[in-house]
Design a protein around this motif. Structure first.
Motif, PDB file in Angstrom:
ATOM      1  N   UNK A  20      20.932 -38.401   6.323  1.00 57.07           N
ATOM      2  CA  UNK A  20      21.963 -37.596   6.990  1.00 57.07           C
ATOM      3  C   UNK A  20      23.185 -37.430   6.092  1.00 57.07           C
ATOM      4  N   UNK A  21      23.619 -38.513   5.454  1.00 54.75           N
ATOM      5  CA  UNK A  21      24.790 -38.426   4.585  1.00 54.75           C
ATOM      6  C   UNK A  21      24.530 -37.496   3.399  1.00 54.75           C
ATOM      7  N   UNK A  22      23.316 -37.575   2.857  1.00 55.75           N
ATOM      8  CA  UNK A  22      22.969 -36.671   1.755  1.00 55.75           C
ATOM      9  C   UNK A  22      23.012 -35.218   2.200  1.00 55.75           C
ATOM     10  N   UNK A  23      22.442 -34.949   3.391  1.00 62.94           N
ATOM     11  CA  UNK A  23      22.451 -33.576   3.910  1.00 62.94           C
ATOM     12  C   UNK A  23      23.871 -33.096   4.163  1.00 62.94           C
ATOM     13  N   UNK A  24      24.717 -33.969   4.712  1.00 63.53           N
ATOM     14  CA  UNK A  24      26.106 -33.589   4.984  1.00 63.53           C
ATOM     15  C   UNK A  24      26.849 -33.284   3.681  1.00 63.53           C
ATOM     16  N   UNK A  25      26.654 -34.133   2.671  1.00 67.51           N
ATOM     17  CA  UNK A  25      27.318 -33.910   1.388  1.00 67.51           C
ATOM     18  C   UNK A  25      26.831 -32.622   0.725  1.00 67.51           C
ATOM     19  N   UNK A  26      25.525 -32.380   0.796  1.00 70.33           N
ATOM     20  CA  UNK A  26      24.982 -31.130   0.243  1.00 70.33           C
ATOM     21  C   UNK A  26      25.583 -29.936   0.969  1.00 70.33           C
ATOM     22  N   UNK A  78      26.024 -27.037  10.154  1.00 66.37           N
ATOM     23  CA  UNK A  78      27.277 -26.631  10.791  1.00 66.37           C
ATOM     24  C   UNK A  78      27.026 -26.117  12.198  1.00 66.37           C
ATOM     25  N   UNK A  79      26.045 -25.252  12.362  1.00 67.91           N
ATOM     26  CA  UNK A  79      25.811 -24.677  13.678  1.00 67.91           C
ATOM     27  C   UNK A  79      25.173 -25.681  14.631  1.00 67.91           C
ATOM     28  N   UNK A  80      24.354 -26.595  14.133  1.00 66.75           N
ATOM     29  CA  UNK A  80      23.805 -27.646  14.987  1.00 66.75           C
ATOM     30  C   UNK A  80      24.926 -28.552  15.497  1.00 66.75           C
ATOM     31  N   UNK A  81      25.855 -28.915  14.614  1.00 67.58           N
ATOM     32  CA  UNK A  81      26.996 -29.742  15.022  1.00 67.58           C
ATOM     33  C   UNK A  81      27.914 -28.979  15.973  1.00 67.58           C
ATOM     34  N   UNK A  82      28.063 -27.678  15.756  1.00 65.85           N
ATOM     35  CA  UNK A  82      28.889 -26.862  16.642  1.00 65.85           C
ATOM     36  C   UNK A  82      28.309 -26.835  18.053  1.00 65.85           C
ATOM     37  N   UNK A  83      27.005 -26.640  18.161  1.00 64.51           N
ATOM     38  CA  UNK A  83      26.351 -26.640  19.474  1.00 64.51           C
ATOM     39  C   UNK A  83      26.491 -28.009  20.131  1.00 64.51           C
ATOM     40  N   UNK A  84      26.235 -29.073  19.364  1.00 68.06           N
ATOM     41  CA  UNK A  84      26.329 -30.418  19.922  1.00 68.06           C
ATOM     42  C   UNK A  84      27.745 -30.705  20.422  1.00 68.06           C
ATOM     43  N   UNK A  85      28.751 -30.333  19.631  1.00 67.99           N
ATOM     44  CA  UNK A  85      30.132 -30.560  20.043  1.00 67.99           C
ATOM     45  C   UNK A  85      30.473 -29.828  21.324  1.00 67.99           C
ATOM     46  N   UNK A  86      30.063 -28.556  21.431  1.00 66.29           N
ATOM     47  CA  UNK A  86      30.343 -27.783  22.638  1.00 66.29           C
ATOM     48  C   UNK A  86      29.617 -28.355  23.849  1.00 66.29           C
ATOM     49  N   UNK A  87      28.372 -28.790  23.653  1.00 67.13           N
ATOM     50  CA  UNK A  87      27.599 -29.372  24.751  1.00 67.13           C
ATOM     51  C   UNK A  87      28.251 -30.667  25.239  1.00 67.13           C
ATOM     52  N   UNK A  88      28.701 -31.501  24.305  1.00 65.26           N
ATOM     53  CA  UNK A  88      29.330 -32.768  24.691  1.00 65.26           C
ATOM     54  C   UNK A  88      30.667 -32.534  25.386  1.00 65.26           C
ATOM     55  N   UNK A  89      31.427 -31.538  24.949  1.00 62.59           N
ATOM     56  CA  UNK A  89      32.708 -31.233  25.591  1.00 62.59           C
ATOM     57  C   UNK A  89      32.497 -30.882  27.063  1.00 62.59           C
ATOM     58  N   UNK A 247      11.504 -24.675   2.949  1.00 60.43           N
ATOM     59  CA  UNK A 247      12.375 -24.784   4.134  1.00 60.43           C
ATOM     60  C   UNK A 247      11.773 -25.653   5.228  1.00 60.43           C
ATOM     61  N   UNK A 248      10.431 -25.654   5.332  1.00 59.65           N
ATOM     62  CA  UNK A 248       9.790 -26.520   6.318  1.00 59.65           C
ATOM     63  C   UNK A 248      10.031 -27.990   6.025  1.00 59.65           C
ATOM     64  N   UNK A 249       9.934 -28.372   4.761  1.00 63.23           N
ATOM     65  CA  UNK A 249      10.215 -29.760   4.377  1.00 63.23           C
ATOM     66  C   UNK A 249      11.680 -30.109   4.593  1.00 63.23           C
ATOM     67  N   UNK A 250      12.571 -29.155   4.340  1.00 61.79           N
ATOM     68  CA  UNK A 250      14.003 -29.404   4.550  1.00 61.79           C
ATOM     69  C   UNK A 250      14.286 -29.676   6.026  1.00 61.79           C
ATOM     70  N   UNK A 251      13.729 -28.868   6.906  1.00 59.04           N
ATOM     71  CA  UNK A 251      13.914 -29.078   8.347  1.00 59.04           C
ATOM     72  C   UNK A 251      13.340 -30.425   8.765  1.00 59.04           C
ATOM     73  N   UNK A 252      12.126 -30.713   8.328  1.00 55.58           N
ATOM     74  CA  UNK A 252      11.463 -31.969   8.703  1.00 55.58           C
ATOM     75  C   UNK A 252      12.265 -33.176   8.242  1.00 55.58           C
ATOM     76  N   UNK A 253      12.766 -33.132   7.006  1.00 57.42           N
ATOM     77  CA  UNK A 253      13.487 -34.279   6.456  1.00 57.42           C
ATOM     78  C   UNK A 253      14.785 -34.541   7.207  1.00 57.42           C
ATOM     79  N   UNK A 254      15.565 -33.495   7.463  1.00 56.74           N
ATOM     80  CA  UNK A 254      16.848 -33.676   8.137  1.00 56.74           C
ATOM     81  C   UNK A 254      16.646 -34.116   9.585  1.00 56.74           C
ATOM     82  N   UNK A 255      15.689 -33.513  10.279  1.00 55.54           N
ATOM     83  CA  UNK A 255      15.408 -33.918  11.662  1.00 55.54           C
ATOM     84  C   UNK A 255      14.945 -35.371  11.704  1.00 55.54           C
ATOM     85  N   UNK A 256      14.078 -35.752  10.779  1.00 53.73           N
ATOM     86  CA  UNK A 256      13.626 -37.142  10.713  1.00 53.73           C
ATOM     87  C   UNK A 256      14.797 -38.084  10.429  1.00 53.73           C
ATOM     88  N   UNK A 257      15.718 -37.655   9.566  1.00 54.00           N
ATOM     89  CA  UNK A 257      16.886 -38.479   9.256  1.00 54.00           C
ATOM     90  C   UNK A 257      17.732 -38.752  10.482  1.00 54.00           C
TER      91      UNK A 257
END
Length: 275
Positions: A20-26, A78-89, A247-257
């Motif tokens: 997750x930290x690697x994905x965020x930094x990237x 960014x958009x996943x975090x945006x959705x999560x933030x709005x849902x939690x609010x 892109x499939x591996x990128x999605x899988x890796x971040x979701x798994x993280x």
């Protein structure tokens, strides 16, 4: 907790945290990490194989696959975090109030939640996004309108468990107000399970955004988004499978993280801190 369980929990926490930290930094430094402009079209080098200049090759428009993957990390996270933030609010206050106040307030809020949850969340999101029109903004709005209900129900359940504990009874006996009990005791002790929930669910949100973008209801070309990249690569799935694989591996890796991070944040009931 046994030593084996403790080891695997720590391993999940560290592995998920690193991913997750690697994905965020990237995502944060994407403009500085992309070797070329992810939107730059060069038909002369379309579908080129990997090379020193283009380590992952180019797509059907001659754009760097690596650059689009890196830029897509920023967009997707960014958009996943945006959705999560709005849902939690929306869901956190509703869940806290419904669980703590109870009575008629709880009944009214739960009936509204039941109405939203009566439909499969992904299908309802798909229908709303289709009605509003294909765009990433409408897709994010559809997710927020649908997904808050499930979170609110889970948070309500967490509050119902916490408010029956001895330290809540002691706080009431000591003369604490309802606001003090709700904020100082219940909200603070509900923070860890809500953090675990958010860590796990953000992977689901990211996966859903990419999935609906793949169907053409989210981000639109030429946006460097992973779901868009998957959709663009469909015609070349058999001839040049790496275009879909990346892109499939990128999605899988971040979701798994995120899933591993959420599993690592879990801890036994006996180890919960009581504030």
């Amino acid at each position: 907790m046994s030593h084996t369980a403790s080891f695997w929990r720590k391993a999940s926490l560290w592995t998920g945290g690193i991913i997750v930290m690697t994905a965020v930094l990237v995502g944060l430094f994407a403009p500085y990490l992309t070797p070329t402009d992810p939107l730059l079209v060069n038909i002369e080098i379309r579908l080129s194989p990997p090379s020193p200049e283009y380590p992952l090759g180019t797509d059907h428009l001659g754009r760097s696959v690596l650059s689009r993957l890196i830029a897509g990390t920023r967009v997707s996270l960014f958009y996943a975090l945006l959705v999560l933030g709005a849902v939690l609010i929306i869901s956190v206050p509703i869940g806290l109030v419904a669980g703590y106040v109870g009575g008629r307030t709880d009944q009214v809020l739960m009936r509204i939640i039941d109405m939203v949850l009566a439909f499969p969340s992904l299908i309802l999101s798909l229908a709303i996004a289709g009605l509003l029109g294909p765009s990433l903004r409408n897709l994010l709005l559809a997710f927020v309108l649908v997904w808050w209900a499930g979170y609110a129900r889970i948070i309500r359940g967490i509050v119902l468990q916490i408010k029956e504990r001895d330290y809540i009874m002691a706080a009431r006996a000591s003369g604490s107000t309802h606001a003090q009990i709700l904020l100082r005791h219940i909200a603070r002790n509900a923070a860890r399970p809500m953090l675990v929930l958010a860590s796990i669910e953000i992977g689901s949100i990211l996966l859903s955004i990419s999935g609906l973008s793949f169907l053409g209801l989210g981000a639109q070309p030429p946006a460097p988004e992973w779901g868009v990249m998957l959709n663009d690569s469909r015609p070349y799935m058999q001839t040049i499978p790496r275009l879909m694989l990346m892109p499939g591996l990128a999605i899988m890796t971040v979701v798994m993280g995120f899933n591993l991070l959420g599993e690592g944040l879990r801890q036994p009931e006996s180890q919960d801190k009581q504030w």
